[in-house]
Design a protein around this motif. Structure first.
Motif, PDB file in Angstrom:
ATOM      1  N   ARG A 259      71.204  44.194  10.299  1.00 22.52           N
ATOM      2  CA  ARG A 259      70.390  44.068   9.092  1.00 22.52           C
ATOM      3  C   ARG A 259      69.736  42.691   8.928  1.00 22.52           C
ATOM      4  NH1 ARG A 259      71.589  45.882   2.763  1.00 22.52           N
ATOM      5  NH2 ARG A 259      69.527  45.222   2.007  1.00 22.52           N
ATOM      6  N   PRO A 260      70.464  41.577   9.076  1.00 21.21           N
ATOM      7  CA  PRO A 260      69.788  40.289   8.850  1.00 21.21           C
ATOM      8  C   PRO A 260      68.652  40.022   9.821  1.00 21.21           C
ATOM      9  CG  PRO A 260      72.033  39.954   9.669  1.00 21.21           C
ATOM     10  CD  PRO A 260      71.914  41.391   9.299  1.00 21.21           C
ATOM     11  N   PHE A 261      68.822  40.396  11.088  1.00 20.39           N
ATOM     12  CA  PHE A 261      67.766  40.154  12.076  1.00 20.39           C
ATOM     13  C   PHE A 261      66.572  41.083  11.853  1.00 20.39           C
ATOM     14  CE2 PHE A 261      71.572  38.785  14.682  1.00 20.39           C
ATOM     15  CZ  PHE A 261      71.309  37.436  14.562  1.00 20.39           C
TER      16      PHE A 261
ATOM     17  N   THR B 296      71.960  43.387  19.196  1.00 25.19           N
ATOM     18  CA  THR B 296      73.263  42.836  18.831  1.00 25.19           C
ATOM     19  C   THR B 296      74.221  43.964  18.461  1.00 25.19           C
ATOM     20  OG1 THR B 296      72.670  42.708  16.496  1.00 25.19           O
ATOM     21  CG2 THR B 296      72.115  40.813  17.880  1.00 25.19           C
ATOM     22  N   PRO B 297      75.513  43.645  18.238  1.00 25.73           N
ATOM     23  CA  PRO B 297      76.409  44.642  17.643  1.00 25.73           C
ATOM     24  C   PRO B 297      75.866  45.123  16.302  1.00 25.73           C
ATOM     25  CG  PRO B 297      77.680  42.824  18.549  1.00 25.73           C
ATOM     26  CD  PRO B 297      76.234  42.417  18.636  1.00 25.73           C
ATOM     27  N   LYS B 298      76.196  46.352  15.948  1.00 24.78           N
ATOM     28  CA  LYS B 298      75.564  47.017  14.801  1.00 24.78           C
ATOM     29  C   LYS B 298      75.769  46.296  13.479  1.00 24.78           C
ATOM     30  CE  LYS B 298      79.466  50.272  14.314  1.00 24.78           C
ATOM     31  NZ  LYS B 298      80.306  49.675  15.387  1.00 24.78           N
ATOM     32  N   GLN B 299      76.883  45.594  13.319  1.00 22.85           N
ATOM     33  CA  GLN B 299      77.130  44.910  12.044  1.00 22.85           C
ATOM     34  C   GLN B 299      76.207  43.709  11.826  1.00 22.85           C
ATOM     35  OE1 GLN B 299      79.272  45.150  14.541  1.00 22.85           O
ATOM     36  NE2 GLN B 299      80.253  43.170  14.991  1.00 22.85           N
ATOM     37  N   LEU B 300      75.478  43.315  12.870  1.00 18.60           N
ATOM     38  CA  LEU B 300      74.547  42.186  12.761  1.00 18.60           C
ATOM     39  C   LEU B 300      73.090  42.633  12.670  1.00 18.60           C
ATOM     40  CD1 LEU B 300      76.128  39.794  15.434  1.00 18.60           C
ATOM     41  CD2 LEU B 300      76.487  39.780  12.960  1.00 18.60           C
TER      42      LEU B 300
ATOM     43  N   GLU C 157      68.605  48.722  18.282  1.00 13.87           N
ATOM     44  CA  GLU C 157      69.522  49.657  18.920  1.00 13.87           C
ATOM     45  C   GLU C 157      70.207  50.518  17.858  1.00 13.87           C
ATOM     46  OE1 GLU C 157      70.671  51.387  21.102  1.00 13.87           O
ATOM     47  OE2 GLU C 157      69.760  50.601  22.907  1.00 13.87           O
ATOM     48  N   LYS C 158      70.671  51.690  18.300  1.00  7.52           N
ATOM     49  CA  LYS C 158      71.400  52.566  17.384  1.00  7.52           C
ATOM     50  C   LYS C 158      72.854  52.085  17.278  1.00  7.52           C
ATOM     51  CE  LYS C 158      74.089  54.141  20.528  1.00  7.52           C
ATOM     52  NZ  LYS C 158      75.518  53.858  20.450  1.00  7.52           N
ATOM     53  N   PRO C 159      73.557  52.447  16.204  1.00  9.27           N
ATOM     54  CA  PRO C 159      73.022  52.958  14.953  1.00  9.27           C
ATOM     55  C   PRO C 159      72.284  51.846  14.220  1.00  9.27           C
ATOM     56  CG  PRO C 159      75.332  52.477  14.672  1.00  9.27           C
ATOM     57  CD  PRO C 159      75.025  52.246  16.128  1.00  9.27           C
ATOM     58  N   LEU C 160      71.366  52.227  13.357  1.00  5.90           N
ATOM     59  CA  LEU C 160      70.572  51.218  12.650  1.00  5.90           C
ATOM     60  C   LEU C 160      71.460  50.281  11.848  1.00  5.90           C
ATOM     61  CD1 LEU C 160      67.863  50.043  11.802  1.00  5.90           C
ATOM     62  CD2 LEU C 160      67.631  51.910  10.144  1.00  5.90           C
TER      63      LEU C 160
ATOM     64  N   LEU D 257      75.066  53.692   5.478  1.00 10.38           N
ATOM     65  CA  LEU D 257      73.828  54.378   5.123  1.00 10.38           C
ATOM     66  C   LEU D 257      72.993  53.532   4.170  1.00 10.38           C
ATOM     67  CD1 LEU D 257      72.082  56.903   5.284  1.00 10.38           C
ATOM     68  CD2 LEU D 257      73.557  57.953   3.543  1.00 10.38           C
ATOM     69  N   GLU D 258      73.649  52.813   3.273  1.00 11.82           N
ATOM     70  CA  GLU D 258      72.925  51.951   2.331  1.00 11.82           C
ATOM     71  C   GLU D 258      72.085  50.925   3.070  1.00 11.82           C
ATOM     72  OE1 GLU D 258      73.860  48.852  -1.370  1.00 11.82           O
ATOM     73  OE2 GLU D 258      75.487  49.597  -0.099  1.00 11.82           O
ATOM     74  N   ASP D 259      72.668  50.277   4.079  1.00 14.56           N
ATOM     75  CA  ASP D 259      71.917  49.280   4.849  1.00 14.56           C
ATOM     76  C   ASP D 259      70.782  49.919   5.638  1.00 14.56           C
ATOM     77  OD1 ASP D 259      73.382  47.172   3.911  1.00 14.56           O
ATOM     78  OD2 ASP D 259      74.513  46.825   5.754  1.00 14.56           O
ATOM     79  N   ALA D 260      71.031  51.104   6.216  1.00 17.59           N
ATOM     80  CA  ALA D 260      69.984  51.789   6.974  1.00 17.59           C
ATOM     81  C   ALA D 260      68.804  52.116   6.069  1.00 17.59           C
ATOM     82  CB  ALA D 260      70.547  53.061   7.608  1.00 17.59           C
TER      83      ALA D 260
END
Length: 321
Positions: free
Chosen positions: A82-84, A76-80, A98-101, A105-108
Motif C-alpha cells: 500500500r505505501p509504495f 515487495t511482500p504484500k504487507q508493504l 504483485e498479487k495479492p494487492l 480488502l479495505e487496503d485493496a
C-alpha cells in the motif's frame, strides 16, 4: 521516429522478480529499466550485474524523485504494497503490483479508488490470465456457457496465509471463467489459522455456474489443474504444460513444452512475460489493463468470502499475537 522508451522502476527484486518481471522487462523493446530499490546493497549490486538496470537507489523516495519514471513495479511482500503503490499513484506514475494487492480488502479498495481518482493505471499480477493454456481454455467457452469449474492448486509444505497468498490465483480464474459469486461454502484444515493445511470451497455464481476450489498444502507434489465443463465440451488444463479439449467425444491435446526448440520457459508458459508486456502496452496506449485494481478488488472480495466461510482470519496475525 522511434517512440520514447517507457521508463520503469522496481521496488523489490526477489526470487519472483528474477524469474518473472525482470526477464520480461529486459526482453521488451522500448522499455528502460531506470532504477531498482532493494533491501540490501549486495542485492542491488547483483541486480545491476545481471540485468540492464540504469542504477540502484538507496531509497524508494530517491528513485521516485530522480528516475523520471513512467511506471513502477511493486514486487515487495504484500504487507508493504500500500505505501509504495499509493505514493507512486499520487506522484502520477502508473503501477504494476504483485498479487495479492493487499493483506486486507479495505487496503485493496483504497488503492483501487486512488488509481481512479488520480487517473493512473493500476494493474495486479494475476499472471494465470495471461498464460496460453488458460487463455485458450477460456476461448473455448467464449460463445458457450460455463456450467462447472474445478480449480486445484496443491503443493507440499506450508506457507503463511496460503489461501490469500497462493490459492488466490485459482480464485481469480474461477471469477474470470464464471463471473461474480452468489453463495460460498468453504472448509479448511488449519491447526494454526495463519498457516492452513488447505482450503476447499464450493461457489455458486450469479450466472448459474458452479465452481469448486481445492488448495492443499499437504500434497506430495506441485499440482495445478483447472477443469471446465459445459455444452458437451470439456477442457482440462494441467498447468503449465498441457490443454485437452474434448467435444462430442473427440479430444484435441495441446502441449506447451515443444516450443522454442523443445524448451518452453516458465516465464512464458505461466504468463509472466505476456502480463508484463500487456502492462507496458496499456501504459503506452493509456487503456485499462485486464487485471486492473477493480478486478483485483473483486477477486479479493471472493477470497474474503471464502476465508470467512472457512473460519480463517481476514487479516494478518496481529504483532505479538
Amino acid at each position: 521516429m522511434a517512440e520514447r522508451p517507457i521508463r520503469v522502476g522496481l521496488v523489490g527484486a526477489g526470487s519472483i522478480a528474477q524469474i518473472a518481471e525482470l526477464p520480461a522487462l529486459a526482453a521488451l523493446p522500448g522499455v528502460a529499466i531506470a532504477g531498482v530499490v532493494t533491501e540490501t546493497a549486495a542485492s542491488a549490486r547483483a541486480n545491476l550485474e545481471r540485468w540492464p538496470i540504469e542504477r540502484s537507489y538507496e531509497s524508494f523516495e530517491a528513485m521516485l524523485s530522480g528516475a523520471r519514471l513512467d511506471a513502477l513495479f511493486v514486487l515487495t511482500p504484500k504487507q508493504l504494497h500500500r505505501p509504495f503503490v499509493s505514493a507512486a499513484l499520487e506522484a502520477g506514475i502508473d503501477v504494476f503490483c504483485e498479487k495479492p494487492l493487499a493483506t486486507t480488502l479495505e487496503d485493496a479498495r483504497a488503492m483501487a479508488g486512488l488509481a481512479e481518482r488520480t487517473g493512473r493505471l493500476l494493474m495486479v499480477g494475476f499472471n494465470r490470465r495471461y498464460a496460453e493454456v488458460y487463455r485458450r481454455a477460456r476461448e473455448e467457452f467464449r460463445e458457450r456457457p460455463v456450467q462447472f469449474c474445478v480449480a486445484q492448486k496443491n503443493r507440499p509444505g506450508s506457507e503463511y496465509r496460503a489461501t490469500l497468498e497462493n490459492a488466490i490465483h485459482m480464485i481469480d480464474l474461477l471469477r474470470w471463467f464464471c463471473g461474480e459469486a452468489e453463495t460460498v461454502t468453504a472448509h479448511t484444515t488449519a491447526p494454526d489459522p495463519y498457516h492452513e493445511d488447505g482450503t476447499l470451497a464450493l461457489i455458486r455464481f450469479a450466472g448459474g455456474a458452479i465452481g469448486s476450489l481445492v488448495a492443499a498444502r499437504t500434497a506430495g507434489e506441485w499440482d495445478e489443474r483447472f477443469d471446465v465443463y459445459g455444452s458437451r465440451t470439456s477442457v482440462r488444463v494441467v498447468a503449465p504444460d498441457s490443454l485437452a479439449i474434448t467435444r462430442d467425444g473427440e479430444t484435441r491435446l495441446i502441449e506447451m513444452r515443444p516450443r522454442a526448440s523443445g524448451w518452453a520457459q516458465v516465464n512464458t508458459t505461466m504468463g509472466f512475460g505476456p502480463e508484463v508486456a500487456h502492462f507496458v502496452e496499456c501504459v503506452r496506449e493509456r487503456r485499462q489493463p485486464l487485471t486492473d485494481g477493480r478486478e483485483a478488488v473483486r477477486t479479493q472480495e471472493l477470497v474474503e468470502e471464502i476465508l470467512r466461510a472457512a473460519g480463517l482470519p481476514l487479516a494478518d496475525r496481529p504483532p505479538g499475537a
